[in-house]
Design a protein around this motif. Structure first.
Motif, PDB file in Angstrom:
ATOM      1  N   LYS A  87      22.800  40.044  10.004  1.00  0.00           N
ATOM      2  CA  LYS A  87      21.714  39.264  10.601  1.00  0.00           C
ATOM      3  C   LYS A  87      21.977  37.767  10.443  1.00  0.00           C
ATOM      4  O   LYS A  87      21.814  36.986  11.388  1.00  0.00           O
ATOM      5  N   THR A  88      22.391  37.368   9.257  1.00  0.00           N
ATOM      6  CA  THR A  88      22.654  35.948   8.992  1.00  0.00           C
ATOM      7  C   THR A  88      23.803  35.441   9.834  1.00  0.00           C
ATOM      8  O   THR A  88      23.755  34.338  10.369  1.00  0.00           O
ATOM      9  N   GLU A  91      22.520  35.415  13.709  1.00  0.00           N
ATOM     10  CA  GLU A  91      21.473  34.453  14.041  1.00  0.00           C
ATOM     11  C   GLU A  91      21.765  33.065  13.505  1.00  0.00           C
ATOM     12  O   GLU A  91      21.055  32.117  13.828  1.00  0.00           O
ATOM     13  N   PRO A  95      17.853  34.219   6.623  1.00  0.00           N
ATOM     14  CA  PRO A  95      16.745  35.151   6.843  1.00  0.00           C
ATOM     15  C   PRO A  95      15.795  35.138   5.651  1.00  0.00           C
ATOM     16  O   PRO A  95      16.094  34.578   4.603  1.00  0.00           O
TER      17      PRO A  95
END
Length: 343
Positions: A87-88, A91, A95
Protein backbone atom coordinates in the motif's frame (compact mmCIF):
# COMPACT_ATOMS: atom_id res chain seq x y z
CA UNK A 1 21.38 -36.40 13.03
CA UNK A 2 21.59 -38.17 9.67
CA UNK A 3 23.41 -36.50 6.83
CA UNK A 4 20.16 -35.98 4.87
CA UNK A 5 18.57 -34.36 7.91
CA UNK A 6 21.60 -32.15 8.38
CA UNK A 7 21.26 -30.86 4.82
CA UNK A 8 17.54 -30.36 5.27
CA UNK A 9 18.12 -28.44 8.49
CA UNK A 10 20.85 -26.33 6.87
CA UNK A 11 18.82 -25.26 3.85
CA UNK A 12 15.63 -24.72 5.86
CA UNK A 13 17.37 -22.62 8.53
CA UNK A 14 19.40 -20.68 5.96
CA UNK A 15 16.30 -18.98 4.58
CA UNK A 16 15.25 -17.77 8.01
CA UNK A 17 18.78 -16.65 8.85
CA UNK A 18 19.05 -14.66 5.61
CA UNK A 19 15.66 -13.17 6.42
CA UNK A 20 16.94 -11.84 9.73
CA UNK A 21 20.00 -10.34 8.05
CA UNK A 22 17.98 -8.65 5.31
CA UNK A 23 15.47 -7.38 7.85
CA UNK A 24 18.29 -5.59 9.66
CA UNK A 25 19.72 -4.39 6.35
CA UNK A 26 16.49 -2.79 5.20
CA UNK A 27 15.91 -1.18 8.58
CA UNK A 28 19.40 0.24 9.14
CA UNK A 29 21.77 0.06 6.20
CA UNK A 30 19.57 1.01 3.26
CA UNK A 31 21.06 3.81 1.16
CA UNK A 32 17.85 5.78 1.55
CA UNK A 33 15.65 5.83 4.61
CA UNK A 34 12.50 5.12 2.63
CA UNK A 35 9.42 4.54 4.77
CA UNK A 36 8.28 1.50 2.77
CA UNK A 37 11.54 -0.27 3.59
CA UNK A 38 10.64 -0.37 7.27
CA UNK A 39 7.47 -2.30 6.51
CA UNK A 40 9.52 -4.65 4.34
CA UNK A 41 12.00 -5.07 7.18
CA UNK A 42 9.24 -5.94 9.65
CA UNK A 43 7.62 -8.31 7.13
CA UNK A 44 10.89 -10.21 6.76
CA UNK A 45 11.37 -10.27 10.51
CA UNK A 46 7.90 -11.73 11.15
CA UNK A 47 8.40 -14.32 8.42
CA UNK A 48 11.82 -15.30 9.75
CA UNK A 49 10.52 -15.77 13.29
CA UNK A 50 7.73 -18.01 12.00
CA UNK A 51 10.04 -20.01 9.74
CA UNK A 52 12.75 -20.55 12.34
CA UNK A 53 10.14 -21.78 14.81
CA UNK A 54 9.00 -24.42 12.30
CA UNK A 55 12.54 -25.49 11.48
CA UNK A 56 13.57 -26.00 15.08
CA UNK A 57 10.26 -27.61 16.02
CA UNK A 58 10.65 -30.11 13.18
CA UNK A 59 14.11 -31.14 14.34
CA UNK A 60 13.45 -30.69 18.06
CA UNK A 61 9.85 -31.54 19.02
CA UNK A 62 10.68 -30.74 22.66
CA UNK A 63 11.21 -27.09 21.78
CA UNK A 64 10.17 -24.68 24.52
CA UNK A 65 6.45 -23.91 24.35
CA UNK A 66 7.05 -20.18 24.77
CA UNK A 67 9.16 -20.20 21.62
CA UNK A 68 6.38 -22.03 19.77
CA UNK A 69 3.91 -19.38 20.96
CA UNK A 70 6.17 -16.55 19.77
CA UNK A 71 6.61 -18.18 16.37
CA UNK A 72 2.89 -18.69 15.87
CA UNK A 73 2.08 -15.19 17.12
CA UNK A 74 4.45 -13.68 14.54
CA UNK A 75 2.13 -14.95 11.81
CA UNK A 76 -0.49 -12.45 12.95
CA UNK A 77 1.72 -9.61 11.68
CA UNK A 78 2.83 -11.08 8.34
CA UNK A 79 -0.39 -10.21 6.49
CA UNK A 80 -0.63 -6.63 7.83
CA UNK A 81 3.03 -5.89 7.04
CA UNK A 82 2.63 -7.26 3.51
CA UNK A 83 -0.46 -5.09 3.00
CA UNK A 84 1.21 -1.98 4.45
CA UNK A 85 4.35 -2.45 2.36
CA UNK A 86 2.44 -2.78 -0.92
CA UNK A 87 0.00 0.00 0.00
CA UNK A 88 2.78 2.43 0.93
CA UNK A 89 4.67 1.70 -2.26
CA UNK A 90 1.59 2.00 -4.49
CA UNK A 91 0.15 5.14 -2.92
CA UNK A 92 3.51 6.77 -2.16
CA UNK A 93 2.35 8.06 1.23
CA UNK A 94 2.36 6.93 4.82
CA UNK A 95 -0.69 4.81 5.67
CA UNK A 96 -2.45 4.75 9.01
CA UNK A 97 -0.45 1.72 10.10
CA UNK A 98 -1.55 1.63 13.76
CA UNK A 99 -5.04 0.30 13.00
CA UNK A 100 -3.49 -2.65 11.14
CA UNK A 101 -0.94 -3.50 13.82
CA UNK A 102 -1.89 -2.40 17.34
CA UNK A 103 -5.24 -4.24 17.64
CA UNK A 104 -3.61 -7.52 16.63
CA UNK A 105 -0.73 -7.00 19.02
CA UNK A 106 -3.20 -6.32 21.82
CA UNK A 107 -5.31 -9.38 21.00
CA UNK A 108 -2.41 -11.83 20.68
CA UNK A 109 -0.85 -10.49 23.88
CA UNK A 110 -4.06 -11.04 25.84
CA UNK A 111 -4.54 -14.50 24.35
CA UNK A 112 -0.96 -15.39 25.16
CA UNK A 113 -1.46 -14.19 28.74
CA UNK A 114 -4.79 -15.87 29.47
CA UNK A 115 -4.32 -18.91 27.22
CA UNK A 116 -0.57 -19.58 27.00
CA UNK A 117 0.47 -22.29 24.61
CA UNK A 118 2.18 -24.25 27.37
CA UNK A 119 -1.17 -24.76 29.14
CA UNK A 120 -3.57 -24.76 26.20
CA UNK A 121 -1.87 -26.37 23.18
CA UNK A 122 -5.17 -27.83 21.97
CA UNK A 123 -6.90 -24.44 22.01
CA UNK A 124 -4.04 -23.00 19.98
CA UNK A 125 -3.96 -25.78 17.39
CA UNK A 126 -7.74 -26.00 16.96
CA UNK A 127 -8.78 -22.35 17.11
CA UNK A 128 -6.08 -19.73 17.51
CA UNK A 129 -3.74 -20.92 14.75
CA UNK A 130 -6.65 -21.31 12.32
CA UNK A 131 -7.82 -17.78 13.12
CA UNK A 132 -4.30 -16.45 12.57
CA UNK A 133 -4.01 -18.10 9.16
CA UNK A 134 -7.48 -16.86 8.22
CA UNK A 135 -6.43 -13.29 9.09
CA UNK A 136 -3.22 -13.74 7.08
CA UNK A 137 -5.29 -14.87 4.08
CA UNK A 138 -7.63 -11.86 4.37
CA UNK A 139 -4.63 -9.54 4.06
CA UNK A 140 -3.31 -11.51 1.10
CA UNK A 141 -6.65 -10.92 -0.62
CA UNK A 142 -6.67 -7.23 0.33
CA UNK A 143 -3.15 -6.87 -1.06
CA UNK A 144 -4.20 -8.05 -4.54
CA UNK A 145 -5.39 -4.50 -5.17
CA UNK A 146 -1.81 -3.25 -5.17
CA UNK A 147 -0.37 -5.81 -7.57
CA UNK A 148 -3.19 -5.52 -10.12
CA UNK A 149 -1.30 -2.88 -12.15
CA UNK A 150 1.59 -5.34 -12.49
CA UNK A 151 -0.77 -8.15 -13.49
CA UNK A 152 -2.44 -5.84 -16.02
CA UNK A 153 0.94 -4.99 -17.54
CA UNK A 154 1.62 -8.69 -17.87
CA UNK A 155 -1.76 -9.25 -19.56
CA UNK A 156 -1.18 -6.31 -21.89
CA UNK A 157 2.26 -7.71 -22.74
CA UNK A 158 3.91 -4.51 -21.56
CA UNK A 159 7.49 -4.50 -20.37
CA UNK A 160 7.72 -5.00 -16.62
CA UNK A 161 9.95 -2.71 -14.63
CA UNK A 162 12.36 -4.29 -12.19
CA UNK A 163 10.32 -2.86 -9.33
CA UNK A 164 7.25 -4.63 -10.77
CA UNK A 165 9.06 -7.97 -10.66
CA UNK A 166 10.20 -7.20 -7.13
CA UNK A 167 6.68 -6.42 -5.90
CA UNK A 168 5.27 -9.53 -7.57
CA UNK A 169 7.95 -11.73 -5.98
CA UNK A 170 7.26 -10.32 -2.52
CA UNK A 171 3.54 -11.00 -2.89
CA UNK A 172 3.91 -14.47 -4.38
CA UNK A 173 6.57 -15.46 -1.84
CA UNK A 174 4.35 -14.58 1.12
CA UNK A 175 1.35 -16.27 -0.50
CA UNK A 176 3.24 -19.50 -1.15
CA UNK A 177 4.51 -19.64 2.43
CA UNK A 178 0.93 -19.15 3.68
CA UNK A 179 -0.23 -21.94 1.39
CA UNK A 180 2.48 -24.29 2.69
CA UNK A 181 1.43 -23.75 6.29
CA UNK A 182 -2.30 -24.05 5.71
CA UNK A 183 -2.23 -27.21 3.59
CA UNK A 184 -0.25 -29.37 6.02
CA UNK A 185 0.37 -29.41 9.74
CA UNK A 186 3.91 -28.43 10.69
CA UNK A 187 5.24 -28.71 7.15
CA UNK A 188 8.66 -27.49 8.14
CA UNK A 189 10.29 -29.01 5.10
CA UNK A 190 7.96 -27.25 2.65
CA UNK A 191 7.86 -23.98 4.54
CA UNK A 192 11.60 -23.97 5.01
CA UNK A 193 12.24 -24.66 1.35
CA UNK A 194 9.75 -22.00 0.28
CA UNK A 195 11.20 -19.46 2.66
CA UNK A 196 14.67 -20.19 1.39
CA UNK A 197 13.51 -19.71 -2.21
CA UNK A 198 11.70 -16.53 -1.22
CA UNK A 199 14.71 -15.07 0.55
CA UNK A 200 16.95 -16.18 -2.31
CA UNK A 201 14.77 -14.14 -4.68
CA UNK A 202 15.33 -11.13 -2.47
CA UNK A 203 19.09 -11.60 -2.35
CA UNK A 204 19.36 -11.92 -6.14
CA UNK A 205 17.11 -8.92 -6.73
CA UNK A 206 19.03 -6.96 -4.10
CA UNK A 207 22.27 -7.55 -5.97
CA UNK A 208 20.67 -6.63 -9.29
CA UNK A 209 19.15 -3.41 -7.98
CA UNK A 210 22.25 -2.32 -6.10
CA UNK A 211 24.23 -2.51 -9.34
CA UNK A 212 21.52 -0.85 -11.41
CA UNK A 213 22.18 2.62 -12.74
CA UNK A 214 18.51 3.17 -13.41
CA UNK A 215 17.04 2.98 -9.96
CA UNK A 216 17.92 3.91 -6.42
CA UNK A 217 17.32 0.98 -4.13
CA UNK A 218 13.99 -0.43 -5.21
CA UNK A 219 12.17 2.89 -5.24
CA UNK A 220 11.62 4.10 -8.76
CA UNK A 221 9.24 6.72 -7.42
CA UNK A 222 11.94 8.06 -5.13
CA UNK A 223 14.35 8.83 -7.96
CA UNK A 224 12.60 12.16 -8.61
CA UNK A 225 12.75 13.30 -5.00
CA UNK A 226 14.36 16.72 -4.54
CA UNK A 227 14.90 17.06 -8.30
CA UNK A 228 12.42 19.69 -9.43
CA UNK A 229 12.10 20.45 -13.12
CA UNK A 230 12.91 24.02 -14.17
CA UNK A 231 9.83 26.07 -15.22
CA UNK A 232 11.24 26.64 -18.71
CA UNK A 233 11.84 22.93 -19.09
CA UNK A 234 8.28 22.20 -17.97
CA UNK A 235 6.87 24.41 -20.69
CA UNK A 236 9.21 22.92 -23.28
CA UNK A 237 8.27 19.31 -22.50
CA UNK A 238 4.59 20.23 -22.45
CA UNK A 239 4.91 21.68 -25.93
CA UNK A 240 6.94 18.74 -27.21
CA UNK A 241 4.42 16.17 -25.99
CA UNK A 242 2.06 17.42 -28.67
CA UNK A 243 4.46 15.92 -31.23
CA UNK A 244 3.34 12.45 -30.14
CA UNK A 245 -0.24 13.41 -30.93
CA UNK A 246 0.50 15.28 -34.15
CA UNK A 247 2.60 12.44 -35.60
CA UNK A 248 0.36 9.81 -33.99
CA UNK A 249 3.42 7.97 -32.77
CA UNK A 250 1.24 6.11 -30.28
CA UNK A 251 -0.30 4.08 -33.14
CA UNK A 252 2.82 1.92 -32.97
CA UNK A 253 1.75 -0.78 -30.45
CA UNK A 254 5.36 -1.11 -29.30
CA UNK A 255 5.90 2.61 -28.72
CA UNK A 256 8.09 2.99 -25.62
CA UNK A 257 9.26 5.69 -23.25
CA UNK A 258 12.74 5.44 -24.77
CA UNK A 259 11.41 6.07 -28.28
CA UNK A 260 9.30 8.99 -27.07
CA UNK A 261 12.27 10.58 -25.32
CA UNK A 262 14.39 10.19 -28.44
CA UNK A 263 11.69 11.73 -30.65
CA UNK A 264 11.14 14.66 -28.27
CA UNK A 265 14.89 15.14 -27.77
CA UNK A 266 14.71 14.96 -23.98
CA UNK A 267 16.15 12.46 -21.57
CA UNK A 268 14.13 9.40 -20.66
CA UNK A 269 14.46 10.33 -16.98
CA UNK A 270 13.13 13.86 -17.51
CA UNK A 271 10.18 12.73 -19.62
CA UNK A 272 9.24 10.07 -17.10
CA UNK A 273 9.44 12.58 -14.26
CA UNK A 274 7.26 15.07 -16.13
CA UNK A 275 4.57 12.50 -16.94
CA UNK A 276 4.56 11.10 -13.39
CA UNK A 277 4.71 14.35 -11.41
CA UNK A 278 3.04 16.92 -13.65
CA UNK A 279 0.44 14.78 -15.42
CA UNK A 280 0.02 12.44 -12.48
CA UNK A 281 0.07 9.20 -14.47
CA UNK A 282 2.43 6.62 -15.89
CA UNK A 283 3.75 6.88 -19.45
CA UNK A 284 1.89 3.70 -20.44
CA UNK A 285 -1.40 5.14 -19.16
CA UNK A 286 -0.78 8.39 -21.04
CA UNK A 287 -0.29 6.48 -24.28
CA UNK A 288 -3.43 4.46 -23.60
CA UNK A 289 -5.36 7.71 -23.25
CA UNK A 290 -4.03 8.92 -26.60
CA UNK A 291 -5.07 5.63 -28.19
CA UNK A 292 -8.54 5.78 -26.68
CA UNK A 293 -9.02 9.32 -28.05
CA UNK A 294 -7.94 8.09 -31.48
CA UNK A 295 -10.38 5.17 -31.20
CA UNK A 296 -13.21 7.51 -30.22
CA UNK A 297 -12.66 9.59 -33.36
CA UNK A 298 -12.62 6.48 -35.56
CA UNK A 299 -15.80 5.14 -33.95
CA UNK A 300 -17.52 8.48 -34.56
CA UNK A 301 -16.49 8.85 -38.19
CA UNK A 302 -15.73 5.43 -39.70
CA UNK A 303 -18.83 3.33 -40.23
CA UNK A 304 -17.15 0.53 -42.21
CA UNK A 305 -14.55 -0.31 -39.56
CA UNK A 306 -15.02 -3.31 -37.33
CA UNK A 307 -14.55 -2.68 -33.62
CA UNK A 308 -11.44 -4.84 -33.65
CA UNK A 309 -9.96 -2.87 -36.56
CA UNK A 310 -10.53 0.38 -34.67
CA UNK A 311 -8.51 -1.00 -31.77
CA UNK A 312 -5.60 -2.07 -33.93
CA UNK A 313 -5.61 1.18 -35.92
CA UNK A 314 -5.49 3.11 -32.65
CA UNK A 315 -2.35 1.34 -31.47
CA UNK A 316 -3.70 -1.42 -29.22
CA UNK A 317 -2.02 -4.78 -29.67
CA UNK A 318 -5.05 -6.93 -28.80
CA UNK A 319 -8.83 -6.78 -28.74
CA UNK A 320 -9.02 -7.44 -25.00
CA UNK A 321 -6.56 -4.65 -24.19
CA UNK A 322 -8.55 -2.24 -26.35
CA UNK A 323 -11.89 -3.13 -24.74
CA UNK A 324 -10.49 -2.90 -21.22
CA UNK A 325 -8.77 0.47 -21.75
CA UNK A 326 -11.72 1.96 -23.64
CA UNK A 327 -14.34 1.03 -21.07
CA UNK A 328 -12.13 2.13 -18.19
CA UNK A 329 -11.73 5.58 -19.79
CA UNK A 330 -15.23 6.19 -21.19
CA UNK A 331 -17.44 3.93 -19.10
CA UNK A 332 -18.79 2.40 -22.32
CA UNK A 333 -17.77 -0.46 -24.56
CA UNK A 334 -16.57 0.56 -28.05
CA UNK A 335 -19.85 -0.71 -29.55
CA UNK A 336 -21.94 1.27 -27.06
CA UNK A 337 -19.87 4.38 -27.73
CA UNK A 338 -20.20 4.00 -31.49
CA UNK A 339 -23.96 3.59 -31.24
CA UNK A 340 -24.28 6.72 -29.11
CA UNK A 341 -21.83 9.01 -30.91
CA UNK A 342 -21.72 7.91 -34.55
CA UNK A 343 -22.50 10.63 -37.02
Amino acid sequence: MAESNQLLFFFSALGAFNGFLLSVYFAIHAKKKIFTNYFLSLLLLALSIRIIKSVFFYFNPHLSNIFIQIGLSACLLIGPFLFLYLKTYSEDRKPIWAKHILPYLAVITMIGFFYPYVDHPTVWSRWIVKAIYAQWFVYIVLSIKYIRPVIQKFKDKESLLRIDIWILNIYMGVTLIWLAYTTSAYTSYIAGALSFTFILYIIVLLLIFRNSKETAFFQEKEKYKNKEIEPNTLDLIGQKLSIILEKELFINPNFTLEEAAKELKVTKHLLSQYVNEILGKSFSNLIKEYRVEKAKKLLETEKNYTIESVGYDSGFNSKSTFFTAFKKTTGLTPAEYQKTHSK
